[in-house]
Design an enzyme around this catalytic site. Structure first.
Site, PDB file in Angstrom:
ATOM      1  N   GLU A 260     -12.756   9.895  -1.193  1.00  0.00           N
ATOM      2  CA  GLU A 260     -13.456   9.645   0.077  1.00  0.00           C
ATOM      3  C   GLU A 260     -14.952   9.565  -0.121  1.00  0.00           C
ATOM      4  O   GLU A 260     -15.631   8.767   0.530  1.00  0.00           O
ATOM      5  CB  GLU A 260     -13.118  10.742   1.091  1.00  0.00           C
ATOM      6  CG  GLU A 260     -13.579  10.445   2.501  1.00  0.00           C
ATOM      7  CD  GLU A 260     -15.015  10.893   2.798  1.00  0.00           C
ATOM      8  OE1 GLU A 260     -15.571  10.478   3.830  1.00  0.00           O
ATOM      9  OE2 GLU A 260     -15.575  11.667   1.990  1.00  0.00           O
ATOM     10  N   GLU A 261     -15.496  10.400  -0.989  1.00  0.00           N
ATOM     11  CA  GLU A 261     -16.942  10.445  -1.177  1.00  0.00           C
ATOM     12  C   GLU A 261     -17.455   9.249  -1.980  1.00  0.00           C
ATOM     13  O   GLU A 261     -18.647   9.131  -2.202  1.00  0.00           O
ATOM     14  CB  GLU A 261     -17.336  11.749  -1.889  1.00  0.00           C
ATOM     15  CG  GLU A 261     -16.959  13.028  -1.156  1.00  0.00           C
ATOM     16  CD  GLU A 261     -17.785  13.258   0.094  1.00  0.00           C
ATOM     17  OE1 GLU A 261     -18.646  12.412   0.411  1.00  0.00           O
ATOM     18  OE2 GLU A 261     -17.576  14.292   0.750  1.00  0.00           O
TER      19      GLU A 261
ATOM     20  N   ASP B 255     -16.170  20.411   2.878  1.00  0.00           N
ATOM     21  CA  ASP B 255     -16.050  18.956   2.802  1.00  0.00           C
ATOM     22  C   ASP B 255     -15.352  18.577   1.502  1.00  0.00           C
ATOM     23  O   ASP B 255     -16.020  18.280   0.506  1.00  0.00           O
ATOM     24  CB  ASP B 255     -17.423  18.310   2.890  1.00  0.00           C
ATOM     25  CG  ASP B 255     -17.362  16.802   2.995  1.00  0.00           C
ATOM     26  OD1 ASP B 255     -16.325  16.290   3.449  1.00  0.00           O
ATOM     27  OD2 ASP B 255     -18.340  16.142   2.616  1.00  0.00           O
TER      28      ASP B 255
ATOM     29  N   HIS C 207      -9.446  14.784   2.297  1.00  0.00           N
ATOM     30  CA  HIS C 207      -9.799  14.339   0.941  1.00  0.00           C
ATOM     31  C   HIS C 207     -10.134  15.551   0.095  1.00  0.00           C
ATOM     32  O   HIS C 207     -10.789  16.496   0.552  1.00  0.00           O
ATOM     33  CB  HIS C 207     -10.947  13.324   0.964  1.00  0.00           C
ATOM     34  CG  HIS C 207     -12.285  13.859   1.372  1.00  0.00           C
ATOM     35  ND1 HIS C 207     -13.189  14.391   0.472  1.00  0.00           N
ATOM     36  CD2 HIS C 207     -12.889  13.931   2.591  1.00  0.00           C
ATOM     37  CE1 HIS C 207     -14.288  14.756   1.111  1.00  0.00           C
ATOM     38  NE2 HIS C 207     -14.134  14.502   2.392  1.00  0.00           N
TER      39      HIS C 207
END
Length: 898
Positions: free
Chosen positions: A237-238, A203, A191
């Site tokens: 995604e987050e 991330d 992502h």
């Protein structure tokens, strides 16, 4: 132990004298020395300790060296490949580094922001376009930009919620053979979005950079793959986990996906670890173990993660639950201190991490995409796998059924050697004496474990009560002195004191045979714990099996060699048999602490992190040293050794409690260990029935994420108020919770009154219609407008039941309860395309009167870069110390009754 029959008038062995053995008469006087009765090989040992005190220190030093060796192995990364040295087919770390530099230079990429929806998408399309231009003709690359909209229930623990999204973006590429058509594909997922304030290098930017480079390498190979490879660059995604659902539930290529690889992060850099597999399809794990040049993963991590101890989730859940697909889930775990912070930049990622991940993923994708299993994975879908890497050097794996067989064999052999050892050591004792010795040998190690557990709990409670928890947060080495030392002391204290006092059983056995008996019952404890974990189908039982099988095999070898009566042979075989199991436990200790120490900085203010880390220390120390601690009875001046360990423990506790030397946090930019706090400049409005405004206020909602957060906030802002009372009479505590995970700690947060923030796009809610569907069912239809991130929280009045809604077919369980009423949480996020959000609820009511039937709260989160933080808010944030990194944005909360 061979023992001759007692002569008339003689009782028990008197081994208190070194050298020759004496018999005591019933009348107290000693008889003549009887050394001629005992051949040298079978003579009992003396009681005053066989080995010098420094032997215990030596074993401890060897353990420390092994631990440092495990740490070095964990930090060992391959040398990165640069463009000038690259050959065809090689993963080039330098290319991936350049990709990540471009991606992170955009800053935080929050869903709905220009950085995420425009800049990041354009970057990916451009780089993929370059790769497509240079691809060899035998490969066919197809690019698609997906903008899905949907809703689904995400069953987080302990509270599930409805997750809605609109016009989010996924960049999808399919690599296939230009000459051979295949209907099967392996999907590769990362992502590119990030959390607010974070550049998202680890991330999850690094994994998108790795995927771009893997795509380049595969597109330039001479021989095409047997099956297709779908690269999903996931744009939400987050939010959480919305992009994955949009692809797997709606994309035209989703039906081709037969297996997937998910790349995630829980830290920055280091080795990516395989921490989830399946469900079923063990062939995926086997392909990883056989193909990856740097395998790293363990089923222990899988069972820990799926237990809920790690406060996060990944797209793996969505692909598994909504796509019914098996896959492999990887994550970088090192340096979790920078995870989801402003420090998550490329600066903290070693270049070797790119190469480690790239080498593994390139080999794995090629292996899966070339396999026959991908055509019909259902034919090889049964069973689960027990797997572990050994120091990151190689991977061992076998089926769960095979593991059960191995465990049962270890169980049977262990029982046999246990009975043999008891009978061997107990020769010459009558039944009553043997029973007493068995009871003593069984209780002493077990009570030592209980005593050490109590000591750990007491220390954890003391440090927390003194406000000095997390002293190890920036200095992990201190854990040994605070928790390992008392565990060792407690486990060695009871054998030592019993050996000295011989409570009630004076001189029945020599100390060496007592040590044998202690170790025998330690083996028996592990044997039954292994059996229990096997019965509960815990695959981590293999770790217990190692501490049963290896000592058991060593025992069998000694028995067959007829050297069981020779203490030195038995002792060396025991210690030798423990080498590999102990190494593996120390390897896991490195991995577990590397992951969980940073996690304690975000588990919430309601949990005592000392219990968490102390409990892990207790378990790891017990398993690594359980066979060794009873051997203290063989050491001369063993009490002095215990005294040194106890002194080290007290010194560490004194340093933690009475000095600032072990302060948890650090603002050092080279290795930051930050304190995590969320701050929301919030406007709140409460409306009566009919829409009239009842109350309006504003303030800073402060959400501390660790144990010391409330103290930090109250010290800086004495006017801060607890929100516990608000939780009693206000829906969702009257707070704009942006995630369902905050519901667990809302009453532990703080509120600071302030002037109202300036909001340019306020949340609005309009009741479009209220009509009766039947005599007892009423449908309320609403239209909501506001920012790109909003949350609904509803609670039907007593006597009213929620039957259905427009979000999805099912209704969640309605947790947590608020004033004995069910509550429901609905999260909404969207991309750049602005539109209103319409929804309806069907409510069963006892009476269609004009009484209110529903409490509804709508929160708005202004977290993207287009929304400015006001000057007064910025001034407030500047008061925090430099080690506290505050994630802040403006929010709103509005409450209605209908």
């Amino acid at each position: 132990m061979w023992v001759p029959a007692f002569k008339e008038g003689c009782e028990l062995w008197d081994c208190t004298k070194t050298g020759n053995i004496r018999l005591r008469s019933r009348f107290g006087e000693s008889t003549d020395e009887r050394t001629e009765f005992f051949p040298e090989s079978t003579r009992p040992f003396h009681q005053n300790g066989t080995y010098p005190w420094y032997s215990a220190v030596l074993i401890l030093v060897i353990g420390v060296i092994l631990f440092l060796g495990c740490t070095m192995l964990n930090n060992q990364l391959p040398k990165p490949v640069y463009i000038k040295d690259a050959k065809q087919g090689m993963f080039v770390a330098e290319n991936a580094i350049h990709h990540l530099q471009h991606l992170t230079s955009m800053g935080p990429r929050v869903v709905g922001s220009y950085e995420n929806e425009i800049f990041a998408v354009d970057f990916l399309k451009r780089e993929i376009g370059f790769i497509m231009q240079r691809a060899k003709p035998q490969h066919l690359l197809t690019l698609d930009l997906q903008k899905p909209t949907g809703c689904y229930i995400l069953a987080f623990r302990p509270y599930g919620f409805v997750n809605c999204y609109e016009n989010i973006q996924n960049v999808v590429v399919k690599l296939s053979s230009a000459g051979n058509w295949s209907s099967s594909a392996v999907m590769f997922n990362c992502h590119f979005d990030s959390v607010p304030t974070s550049p998202g290098a680890s991330d999850d930017g690094i994994n998108c950079a790795v995927m771009l480079e893997v795509l380049r390498v595969l597109s330039q190979t001479d021989v095409p793959l047997k099956h297709n490879v779908i690269f999903l660059f996931n744009g939400a995604e987050e939010n959480p986990l919305q992009g994955a659902h949009g692809f797997i539930s709606q994309h035209q290529w989703a039906s081709e996906v037969k297996a997937f690889i998910n790349l995630e992060a829980a830290g920055s850099g280091g080795k990516e670890i395989l921490f989830q597999t399946g469900p079923k399809n063990p062939w995926l794990l086997k392909m990883y173990a056989d193909s990856a040049p740097h395998p790293h993963g363990t089923v222990v991590g899988e069972e820990i993660f799926q237990s809920g101890l790690v406060p996060s989730d990944t797209d793996f859940r969505v692909f598994r639950d909504f796509g019914n697909i098996s896959g492999l889930d990887f994550a970088h775990k090192s340096n979790g201190y920078v995870y989801h912070t402003v420090f998550d930049s490329i600066f903290y990622i070693p270049e070797g991490t790119f190469q480690h991940t790239g080498d593994n993923m390139l080999a794995l994708v090629k292996k899966i995409a070339s396999s026959s299993e991908l055509t019909n994975p259902g034919q090889a879908s049964d069973g689960r796998v027990v797997y572990t890497d050994v120091g990151g050097l190689f991977m061992v794996y076998y089926s769960e059924f095979t593991g059960t067989i191995i465990n049962m064999i270890a169980f049977i052999l262990s029982l046999y050697t246990t009975v043999y050892n008891i009978m061997f050591v107990g020769k010459g004792l009558n039944r009553k004496q043997l029973l007493k010795q068995i009871l003593l040998a069984a209780l002493v190690p077990f009570l030592g474990w209980i005593l050490s557990g109590c000591a750990v709990a007491a220390i954890a409670s003391l440090l927390d009560a003194c406000g000095k928890s997390m002293s190890w947060y920036s200095s992990p080495y201190i854990i040994f002195f605070i928790y390992y030392c008392p565990v060792l002391v407690c486990c060695m204290f009871l054998p030592l004191i019993v050996n000295e006092a011989r409570i009630g059983f004076k001189n029945l056995l020599a100390c060496e045979h007592q040590a044998q008996l202690y170790c025998t019952f330690v083996q028996l404890i592990w044997t039954f714990l292994m059996l229990l974990s096997t019965m509960f189908e815990l695959r981590l039982s293999f770790l217990l099996m190692l501490f049963v099988l290896f000592p058991t095999v060593a025992n069998l070898v000694v028995m067959m060699s007829k050297n069981h009566q020779r203490m030195s042979v038995w002792l060396m075989s025991l210690i030798g048999s423990l080498a590999f199991p102990t190494f593996l436990v120390l390897w896991y200790t490195v991995l577990v602490f590397e992951l969980f120490i940073p996690i304690t900085g975000r588990i919430g203010p309601d949990k005592n992190p000392e219990i968490f880390i102390g409990g892990i220390s207790f378990l790891m120390c017990i398993q690594a040293t359980s066979y060794l601690t009873p051997l203290i009875v063989l050491v001369k001046k063993g009490g002095t050794f215990l005294g040194v360990l106890l002194a080290l423990n007290l010194a560490a506790l004194l340093a933690a409690i009475a000095t600032p030397s072990l302060f948890p946090y650090s603002a050092n930019v080279l290795s930051p260990t930050t304190q995590r706090i969320y701050a929301f400049h919030t406007e709140r409005v409460f409306y009566e029935k009919g829409g009239q405004e009842l109350k309006r206020d504003a303030g800073y909602w402060m959400v501390p994420m660790d144990r010391h957060g409330p103290e930090t906030i109250k010290t800086l802002f004495p006017e801060a108020q607890t929100t516990e009372n608000d939780c009693k009479d206000k829906l969702l505590c009257g707070l704009p919770a942006f995630t369902v995970r905050l519901l667990q700690i809302c009453k532990h947060t703080l509120w600071i009154p302030s002037p109202a923030p300036v909001i340019h796009n306020p949340t609005k809610l309009e009741l479009l219609s209220a009509k009766s569907l039947s005599k007892s069912v009423r449908r309320l239809t609403f239209n909501a407008t506001g920012p790109d991130h909003m949350q609904l929280h509803i609670s039907p009045k007593p006597g009213v039941k929620l039957l259905g809604w427009s979000f999805c077919q099912d209704v969640t369980s309605g947790e947590p309860n608020w004033n004995d009423r069910p509550t429901y949480f609905i999260h909404y996020g969207r991309g750049l395309d602005s539109s209103s959000w319409q929804f309806w609820f069907d409510l069963e009511v006892q009476s269609l009167s004009n009484d209110t039937i529903l409490d509804l709260a709508l929160s708005g989160q202004y977290m993207t870069s287009g929304h400015q933080i006001s000057p007064i808010f910025r001034d407030m944030l500047s008061k925090f110390p430099d080690y506290a990194k505050v994630v802040a944005w403006t929010s709103s909360y509005k409450h209605w009754q209908f």
